[in-house]
Design an enzyme around this catalytic site. Structure first.
Site, mmCIF file in Angstrom:
data_model
loop_
_atom_site.group_PDB
_atom_site.id
_atom_site.type_symbol
_atom_site.label_atom_id
_atom_site.label_comp_id
_atom_site.label_asym_id
_atom_site.label_seq_id
_atom_site.Cartn_x
_atom_site.Cartn_y
_atom_site.Cartn_z
ATOM 1 N N CYS A 135 28.522 0.270 16.015
ATOM 2 C CA CYS A 135 29.153 -0.778 16.793
ATOM 3 C C CYS A 135 28.749 -2.139 16.236
ATOM 4 O O CYS A 135 27.587 -2.358 15.930
ATOM 5 C CB CYS A 135 28.592 -0.671 18.191
ATOM 6 S SG CYS A 135 29.761 -0.916 19.457
ATOM 7 N N THR A 164 0.845 -1.202 0.000
ATOM 8 C CA THR A 164 0.000 0.000 0.000
ATOM 9 C C THR A 164 0.874 1.244 0.000
ATOM 10 O O THR A 164 1.802 1.360 0.802
ATOM 11 C CB THR A 164 -0.916 -0.019 1.239
ATOM 12 O OG1 THR A 164 -1.682 -1.214 1.193
ATOM 13 C CG2 THR A 164 -1.828 1.198 1.275
#
Ligand code: PMP
Length: 379
Positions: free
Chosen positions: A325, A237
């Site tokens: 990280c 959609t």
């Protein structure tokens, strides 16, 4: 404590004028653009207006722009879509060694499926050499990808020159323009791009909304199946409010681009000249002039980048090392290793990225606080 934001390359706050034009699409004009009734038609008209506006901003035609969830999707779509549609032509892909993970990871996946990936090296300033692109191309090459500007070190690549090479060879050229759209001029013809990706949240629009430019006649398989939205190229959609927000954000950027570029370049240059004056044992990463107006990137000797970020954060200053990280352990950024920065310096990285709401006072505050912090950490 007042907080200062120096991480605009990661994401930017949305401009209130963007949110304002998006609001009706959550309440009164909430229709599904695929519905034939009045609510649907209203939402569809908004999407098509947004598409036209975005296309115009990058020198494209409206039918060449599809809306999606952002550049991660766009880069995945481009890599998987082109490789599937060109199966019979070849299995060789060329990318720069400093592409974003959202492009590098699908390329790595394809490598496991038997594709050959050439990683173009970069100079100490982070530049790709167009001649090396030319030399790497073979009869089997189906895609070349070089980002417009690097998200960590801010270097702007010679994409136009590379685009002329790929055009002459008839090979699709993918440009990740996430860090440049809305910040510096982007024109698909000048860049020679056949595919180009962007994310609205990097230019003061909503998160989770992006666009993928696909040049006419480029053969590419759909990424999401299960509906004929976006002319069958991306099922799901459609997000009319998101498209309206992206278009508005881009329009606002273009309306004031030269002024914003000038202001940010001035503040950026203060950071680039003042920090090495006030602190010893620091190097600047990225190209000095072919550089994003909002990016300053440093590496400090004998300082851990994580500790520096923590000290800054405690003082209310939010910056970044430029890379995330990995599994809790900080590995030096592969971008910094690719430019040849020694491991020790790569561990002391600091990326400062500025934006629409950065002031002189913010920059002054960083310039004042940073030398003591670095000294404290070295001590
Ligand atoms: N490419 C580059 C250069 C980026 O900086 C980013 C976001 N950090 C992306 C792609 C991915 O964008 P998004 O997270 O919005 O999907």
């Amino acid at each position: 404590m007042q907080r200062i934001y120096f991480d605009y390359a990661s994401t930017a706050p949305a401009d209130p004028r963007v949110i304002e034009v998006m609001q009706p699409y959550f309440y009164t004009q909430f229709g599904n653009p695929a519905s034939p009734h009045a609510f649907g038609r209203e939402a569809q008209k908004a999407m098509e207006d947004a598409r036209q506006s975005v296309a115009r901003s990058i020198g494209a035609q409206p039918e060449e722009v599809i809306f999606n969830s952002g550049a991660t999707e766009g880069n995945n779509h481009a890599l998987f879509g082109i490789s599937r549609s060109c199966k019979d032509k070849g299995r060789h892909i060329i990318i720069s060694a400093i592409e974003h993970h959202s492009l590098e990871a699908p390329a790595g996946y394809l490598a496991k499926e038997g594709y050959k990936i050439t990683y173009l090296p970069v100079s100490r300033e982070g530049l790709v050499d167009p001649q090396q692109v030319q030399d790497a191309i073979t009869n089997e090459t189906i895609l070349v990808a070089v980002m417009h500007a690097n998200n960590e070190i801010g270097t702007i690549e010679p994409v136009g020159q590379i685009g002329r090479i790929t055009r002459a060879k008839g090979i699709p050229f993918l440009v990740d323009a996430v860090q440049t759209v809305g910040h510096i001029p982007v024109n698909v013809d000048e860049l020679g791009a056949d595919l180009l990706t962007m994310s609205a949240h990097k230019f003061y629009g909503p998160k989770g909304v992006g666009a993928l430019y696909i040049r006419r006649k480029t053969k590419i398989v759909s990424f999401l199946l299960g509906g004929d939205q976006e002319k069958g190229r991306r099922a799901s959609t459609q997000n009319a409010g998101g498209a309206v927000g992206l278009a508005k954000a881009l329009e606002l950027c273009l309306g004031n681009m030269s002024q914003e570029m000038a202001t940010q370049t001035r503040l950026r240059d203060q950071l680039l000249t003042e920090i090495p004056k006030r602190i010893t044992g620091v190097v600047i990463n990225g190209h000095r002039t072919s550089r994003l107006p909002n990016n300053a990137h440093f590496a400090f000797e004998k300082v851990s980048g994580e500790s520096l970020l923590m000290s800054l954060d405690l003082a209310g200053i939010c910056a970044s090392m430029g890379s995330a990280c990995k599994a809790g352990a900080m590995e030096p950024s592969r971008i910094l290793l690719a430019i040849g920065l020694p491991d020790e310096l790569a561990h002391g990285a600091l990326r400062v990225t500025i934006g629409r709401w950065t002031t002189q006072a913010h920059v002054d505050c960083l310039l004042e606080r940073l030398p003591q912090m670095v000294k404290g950490l070295r001590g």
